[in-house]
Motif scaffolding. Sequence first.
Motif, short mmCIF file in Angstrom:
data_model
loop_
_atom_site.label_atom_id
_atom_site.label_comp_id
_atom_site.label_asym_id
_atom_site.label_seq_id
_atom_site.Cartn_x
_atom_site.Cartn_y
_atom_site.Cartn_z
N ALA A 69 -4.71 5.92 57.06
CA ALA A 69 -4.47 4.84 58.03
C ALA A 69 -3.54 5.31 59.15
O ALA A 69 -3.80 5.05 60.33
N GLU A 70 -2.49 6.01 58.78
CA GLU A 70 -1.53 6.50 59.79
C GLU A 70 -2.21 7.49 60.74
O GLU A 70 -2.05 7.42 61.96
N ALA A 71 -2.97 8.41 60.17
CA ALA A 71 -3.61 9.45 60.98
C ALA A 71 -4.64 8.84 61.94
O ALA A 71 -4.70 9.20 63.12
N GLU A 72 -5.44 7.90 61.43
CA GLU A 72 -6.46 7.30 62.27
C GLU A 72 -5.85 6.41 63.35
O GLU A 72 -6.34 6.36 64.48
N ALA A 73 -4.78 5.71 63.00
CA ALA A 73 -4.11 4.86 63.99
C ALA A 73 -3.50 5.73 65.09
O ALA A 73 -3.58 5.39 66.29
N TYR A 74 -2.90 6.85 64.71
CA TYR A 74 -2.31 7.74 65.71
C TYR A 74 -3.40 8.29 66.64
O TYR A 74 -3.25 8.29 67.86
N ALA A 75 -4.50 8.77 66.06
CA ALA A 75 -5.59 9.33 66.86
C ALA A 75 -6.09 8.30 67.88
O ALA A 75 -6.26 8.61 69.06
N ALA A 76 -6.27 7.07 67.43
CA ALA A 76 -6.75 6.01 68.32
C ALA A 76 -5.75 5.77 69.46
O ALA A 76 -6.13 5.54 70.61
N ALA A 121 -10.18 20.01 72.94
CA ALA A 121 -9.20 20.60 72.02
C ALA A 121 -9.41 19.98 70.65
O ALA A 121 -9.61 18.77 70.51
N LEU A 122 -9.38 20.84 69.65
CA LEU A 122 -9.48 20.40 68.26
C LEU A 122 -8.14 20.68 67.61
O LEU A 122 -7.71 21.82 67.51
N LEU A 123 -7.46 19.60 67.23
CA LEU A 123 -6.13 19.72 66.64
C LEU A 123 -6.25 19.51 65.13
O LEU A 123 -6.71 18.47 64.68
N VAL A 124 -5.83 20.53 64.40
CA VAL A 124 -6.07 20.53 62.95
C VAL A 124 -4.74 20.41 62.20
O VAL A 124 -3.76 21.07 62.55
N TYR A 125 -4.74 19.56 61.18
CA TYR A 125 -3.59 19.50 60.27
C TYR A 125 -4.10 19.54 58.84
O TYR A 125 -5.29 19.32 58.58
N ASP A 126 -3.20 19.84 57.94
CA ASP A 126 -3.51 19.93 56.51
C ASP A 126 -3.06 18.60 55.88
O ASP A 126 -1.90 18.21 56.00
N ASP A 128 4.32 17.88 57.68
CA ASP A 128 4.88 18.56 58.86
C ASP A 128 3.76 19.04 59.80
O ASP A 128 3.90 18.98 61.02
N SER A 129 2.65 19.50 59.23
CA SER A 129 1.55 19.98 60.08
C SER A 129 0.96 18.83 60.90
O SER A 129 0.46 19.04 62.01
N PHE A 130 1.03 17.59 60.35
CA PHE A 130 0.56 16.43 61.10
C PHE A 130 1.52 16.10 62.24
O PHE A 130 1.09 15.78 63.36
N VAL A 185 -10.47 24.69 72.44
CA VAL A 185 -9.38 25.42 71.78
C VAL A 185 -9.01 24.72 70.47
O VAL A 185 -9.03 23.50 70.39
N LEU A 186 -8.71 25.54 69.47
CA LEU A 186 -8.21 25.02 68.21
C LEU A 186 -6.70 25.18 68.19
O LEU A 186 -6.19 26.26 68.48
N LEU A 187 -6.01 24.09 67.86
CA LEU A 187 -4.56 24.13 67.82
C LEU A 187 -4.08 23.53 66.51
O LEU A 187 -4.72 22.64 65.95
N GLY A 188 -2.94 24.01 66.04
CA GLY A 188 -2.38 23.51 64.79
C GLY A 188 -1.51 24.59 64.17
O GLY A 188 -1.54 25.75 64.59
N GLU A 189 -0.74 24.21 63.19
CA GLU A 189 0.14 25.15 62.51
C GLU A 189 -0.65 26.22 61.77
O GLU A 189 -1.83 26.05 61.48
N GLY A 190 0.06 27.33 61.45
CA GLY A 190 -0.56 28.34 60.60
C GLY A 190 -0.87 27.73 59.23
O GLY A 190 -0.20 26.78 58.81
N CYS A 191 -1.88 28.23 58.57
CA CYS A 191 -2.25 27.81 57.20
C CYS A 191 -2.95 26.46 57.09
O CYS A 191 -3.18 26.00 55.97
N VAL A 192 -3.27 25.80 58.21
CA VAL A 192 -3.94 24.49 58.07
C VAL A 192 -5.45 24.65 57.95
O VAL A 192 -6.15 23.69 57.63
N GLY A 193 -5.97 25.86 58.22
CA GLY A 193 -7.39 26.10 58.01
C GLY A 193 -8.23 26.14 59.28
O GLY A 193 -9.45 25.93 59.22
#
Length: 211
Positions: A139-146, A89-94, A99-101, A17-25
């Motif tokens: 750095a923030e995004a990768e640290a959160y994912a980990a 699940a694939l979680l997508v942000y812009d 806010d999308s993150f 499943v793909l999840l994320g806000e509208g408009c993130v692609g």
Amino acid sequence: MAGASSGGGRNYSFKVVLLGEGCVGKTSLVLRYIENKFNDKHLTTLQASFLNKKLNIGGKRVNLSIWDTAGQERFHALGPIYYRDSNGALLVYDITDEDSFQKVKNWVKELRRMLGNDINLCIAGNKIDLEKERHVSVAEAEAYAASVGAQHFHTSAKLNKGIEELFLDLSKAMIQRAGEDSQKNSKSNRKSVLVVDDDEPQQQSGGGCCG
């Protein structure tokens, strides 16, 4: 390990499943991956649609059913219906939209609450073609994912960057999880048989009706 590939276990079918806000692609990512198309105009997904992709990974045939979901808030109530049986699940942000993150973090909490660790998570920072307008630090995004046990990828549907790698990595993780689960199941089945044999040997003949 030897038993993991027995019994025709070389064919896999996974729901992603793909999840994320509208408009993130999200839709653009899937269309680029499945059909190698890109449309500059924003494509709004009003409910949920799904596309199939067949892969061959190291001799294993994989069929991906990729569910593209509407990102709007009103979709949240329907969410569990769509992601209940998901393997990934694939979680997508812009990357230009902080806010999308933050919304991705909400989705991760929701998925972990509903499905525990039974689902493989990938997080994609999309629109890296707009790097100059980035508002989410790498750095923030990768640290959160980990911290939540998810892989993190940098993608651009427009430039066709990172998308093949993203789906390939997710597929490999799901194959590995499926192999681990089948081993766990076979071990637990063997254990249950042993318990019956040890505790109640006189009832062994009656134990065959449990299947």
